[in-house]
Design an enzyme around this catalytic site. Structure first.
Site, PDB file in Angstrom:
ATOM      1  N   CYS A 172      40.673  45.644  18.328  1.00  0.00           N
ATOM      2  CA  CYS A 172      40.190  46.324  17.125  1.00  0.00           C
ATOM      3  C   CYS A 172      39.304  47.509  17.452  1.00  0.00           C
ATOM      4  CB  CYS A 172      39.466  45.332  16.232  1.00  0.00           C
ATOM      5  SG  CYS A 172      40.559  44.017  15.730  1.00  0.00           S
ATOM      6  N   GLY A 178      40.116  52.228  48.535  1.00  0.00           N
ATOM      7  CA  GLY A 178      40.470  51.164  47.604  1.00  0.00           C
ATOM      8  C   GLY A 178      41.763  51.534  46.916  1.00  0.00           C
ATOM      9  N   ARG A 179      41.664  52.530  46.038  1.00  0.00           N
ATOM     10  CA  ARG A 179      42.796  52.933  45.202  1.00  0.00           C
ATOM     11  C   ARG A 179      44.045  53.270  46.029  1.00  0.00           C
ATOM     12  NH1 ARG A 179      41.597  55.503  40.165  1.00  0.00           N
ATOM     13  NH2 ARG A 179      39.586  55.972  41.091  1.00  0.00           N
TER      14      ARG A 179
HETATM   15  N1  LLP Z   1      33.172  53.311  48.708  1.00  0.00           N
HETATM   16  C1  LLP Z   1      32.258  53.437  47.751  1.00  0.00           C
HETATM   17  C2  LLP Z   1      30.838  53.528  48.128  1.00  0.00           C
HETATM   18  C3  LLP Z   1      32.637  53.494  46.410  1.00  0.00           C
HETATM   19  O1  LLP Z   1      31.709  53.637  45.472  1.00  0.00           O
HETATM   20  C4  LLP Z   1      34.018  53.409  46.056  1.00  0.00           C
HETATM   21  C5  LLP Z   1      34.445  53.434  44.666  1.00  0.00           C
HETATM   22  C6  LLP Z   1      34.945  53.259  47.104  1.00  0.00           C
HETATM   23  C7  LLP Z   1      34.502  53.228  48.402  1.00  0.00           C
HETATM   24  C8  LLP Z   1      36.408  53.145  46.850  1.00  0.00           C
HETATM   25  O2  LLP Z   1      36.911  54.320  46.250  1.00  0.00           O
HETATM   26  P1  LLP Z   1      38.485  54.578  46.099  1.00  0.00           P
HETATM   27  O3  LLP Z   1      39.049  54.724  47.486  1.00  0.00           O
HETATM   28  O4  LLP Z   1      39.068  53.411  45.402  1.00  0.00           O
HETATM   29  O5  LLP Z   1      38.568  55.819  45.298  1.00  0.00           O
HETATM   30  N2  LLP Z   1      36.830  52.472  38.091  1.00  0.00           N
HETATM   31  C9  LLP Z   1      37.166  53.825  38.506  1.00  0.00           C
HETATM   32  C10 LLP Z   1      36.898  54.060  39.961  1.00  0.00           C
HETATM   33  C11 LLP Z   1      35.479  53.742  40.390  1.00  0.00           C
HETATM   34  C12 LLP Z   1      35.251  53.948  41.855  1.00  0.00           C
HETATM   35  C13 LLP Z   1      33.940  53.401  42.275  1.00  0.00           C
HETATM   36  N3  LLP Z   1      33.645  53.518  43.673  1.00  0.00           N
HETATM   37  C14 LLP Z   1      38.598  54.110  38.112  1.00  0.00           C
HETATM   38  O6  LLP Z   1      39.238  53.248  37.506  1.00  0.00           O
HETATM   39  O7  LLP Z   1      39.103  55.193  38.357  1.00  0.00           O
END
Ligand code: LLP
Length: 436
Positions: A362, A294-295
């Site tokens: 706030c 994702g990121r």
């Molecule tokens: N697959 C699963 C099962 C996941 O739980 C996640 C993310 C991904 C893929 C994607 O992960 P990435 O490649 O984006 O790291 N809100 C947090 C991040 C939460 C991630 C949750 N799961 C932040 O802003 O850092």
């Protein structure tokens, strides 16, 4: 790499001047670079060319349908975690048959919807969920394709809120127990075993934990393969990105060899490192590989543009009060995350002063930076909160009754509004006076 650069003294996203974008669409405004997203996707895809694979973009990172449609047209699949995300994928023209459906608490309606749309696979997180999916599939007279999520109990060294691969986390099924659950699954008439899934956490900045986790589950997978018709191994997402000094590193192109030396001091992990680390154990397993980044794809492709409202000086501090708040970008408040802040009008000199950049909400937790050395900012100036493309807008809320910000997508010289700014009417839509 990202496409945010100064041209003629103004920060641009690709060929679009962000001062103009702010005038056109207002602030706070998320701006994404289509070129950067595609570049990241293509680099990862190319690095994996030796392996049979499918990149399932993690929709939760940024679920705007324009972004989903961009990736869908490139051939991406999707990692979804709710019926809502499946709906978005469909709305964006994505193929449900390349969706993996994850999440520890899927509802009956969501499971039915996913079965109707014939998703590629359910990532199953518990025995209870497996039995539930079997029952629902039976009532619909179909077979549900599944992968069990293995919790490999490795420490990915990330923030505790985004670590998922340890045995104390709520995710997945323990490594020494999962074979039994596969046996049970094999007995269930409406379950079709398709694969194995894992995901060890997010914003992981080393390659080693990924390779360690795959290596750790390899003997199990080889045993499972003898008994079950496994088609794929889903290695999850979690590849970390540069947050600090992403901009200061010059071209920002830390994936290229040219910038590697500089980049290694910031982020030891590149796409190349990641793929090099996971490839040997993946080859030994020999299954098709699914990934859920994702990121990596969208994080550095987006900024949150904000305008300085007031400057407030107290005895010890200078506060730069901007028009974006924690409701628009909650990562600093929630995870103590760092987002680089750069002025949209390029600083004329190298003078820096320590300031707190805070929002209008706030709460004392409503800050984007504390005691950070930044070029002087004045009322009316624009600033960009960098690397806000992932887990930015999607985590925004209406807290303090602040309308959700707008989102724009840039491609070359062009920009398009891909989400309208909410209005006050939107805030109360769906609310009713109580009639007793
Ligand atoms: N697959 C699963 C099962 C996941 O739980 C996640 C993310 C991904 C893929 C994607 O992960 P990435 O490649 O984006 O790291 N809100 C947090 C991040 C939460 C991630 C949750 N799961 C932040 O802003 O850092």
């Amino acid at each position: 790499m990202h496409s945010f650069r100064y041209h003629d003294g103004s920060l641009h996203c690709e060929g679009v001047n962000l001062e103009r974008a702010a005038e056109k669409y207002g602030t706070p405004l998320y701006v994404y670079s289509a070129g950067t997203i595609l570049d990241h996707y293509r680099r990862l895809d190319a690095a994996l060319s030796e392996i049979d694979h499918l990149i399932c973009y993690a929709v939760k990172a940024n679920s705007n349908r324009a972004i989903l449609s961009l990736l869908s047209r490139e051939g991406a699949g999707f990692d979804i975690v709710s019926g809502g995300e499946l709906f978005r994928v469909l709305a964006a023209g994505g193929d449900p048959r390349s969706c993996t459906f994850a999440g520890v608490g899927k509802s009956q309606e969501e499971i039915e919807y996913a079965l109707e749309q014939q998703v590629l696979s359910f990532n199953v997180e518990s025995e209870a969920e497996l039995a539930y999916i079997d029952r629902i599939a039976r009532s619909k007279g179909v077979q549900a394709p599944i992968a069990l999520r293995i919790n490999p109990d490795v420490d990915a060294g990330t923030h505790r809120y985004v670590s998922t691969g340890r045995s104390e986390n709520k995710f997945g099924i323990a490594l020494d127990y999962v074979a039994k659950v596969y046996e049970r699954a094999a007995q269930m008439p409406n379950i079709a075993i398709r694969g194995v899934q894992m995901h060890i956490g997010s914003q992981i900045t080393e390659a080693a934990p990924f390779a360690e986790a795959i290596t750790k589950i390899t003997p199990l997978i080889l045993r499972l393969r003898e008994r079950h018709p496994l088609e794929f191994l889903n290695v999850g997402g979690g590849i970390g990105i540069v947050y600090e000094s992403s901009f200061a590193s010059g071209s920002g192109d830390w994936w290229s060899e040219k910038d590697r030396v500089r980049a290694t001091t910031i982020l030891p992990l590149t796409i190349h490192d990641y793929v090099a680390a996971i490839s040997p154990p993946l080859r030994a397993i020999g299954l098709r590989v699914l990934l859920e980044p994702g990121r990596l794809l969208v994080g550095n492709a987006g900024v949150l543009l904000t305008r300085v409202r007031y400057i407030k000086r107290t005895e010890n501090k200078k506060f730069v009060i901007v028009d974006a708040g924690m409701n628009d970008l909650i990562r600093p408040a929630l995870y103590q995350s760092y987002h680089e802040i750069v002025p949209v009008r390029e600083a004329q000199d190298s003078a820096r002063e320590p300031v707190d950049v805070v929002g209008p909400v706030c709460e004392s937790g409503d800050f984007f930076a504390q005691d950070r050395e930044l070029p002087e900012m004045k009322e009316g100036d624009l600033a960009a909160l960098m690397s806000a493309g992932a887990y930015g807008f999607v985590m925004a809320s209406n807290y303090n009754s602040r309308p959700l910000p707008a989102e724009a997508l840039v491609s070359g010289e062009k920009s398009a509004l891909i989400r309208e700014r909410q209005t006050f009417d939107d805030l109360v839509r769906g609310e009713r006076d109580a009639v007793f």
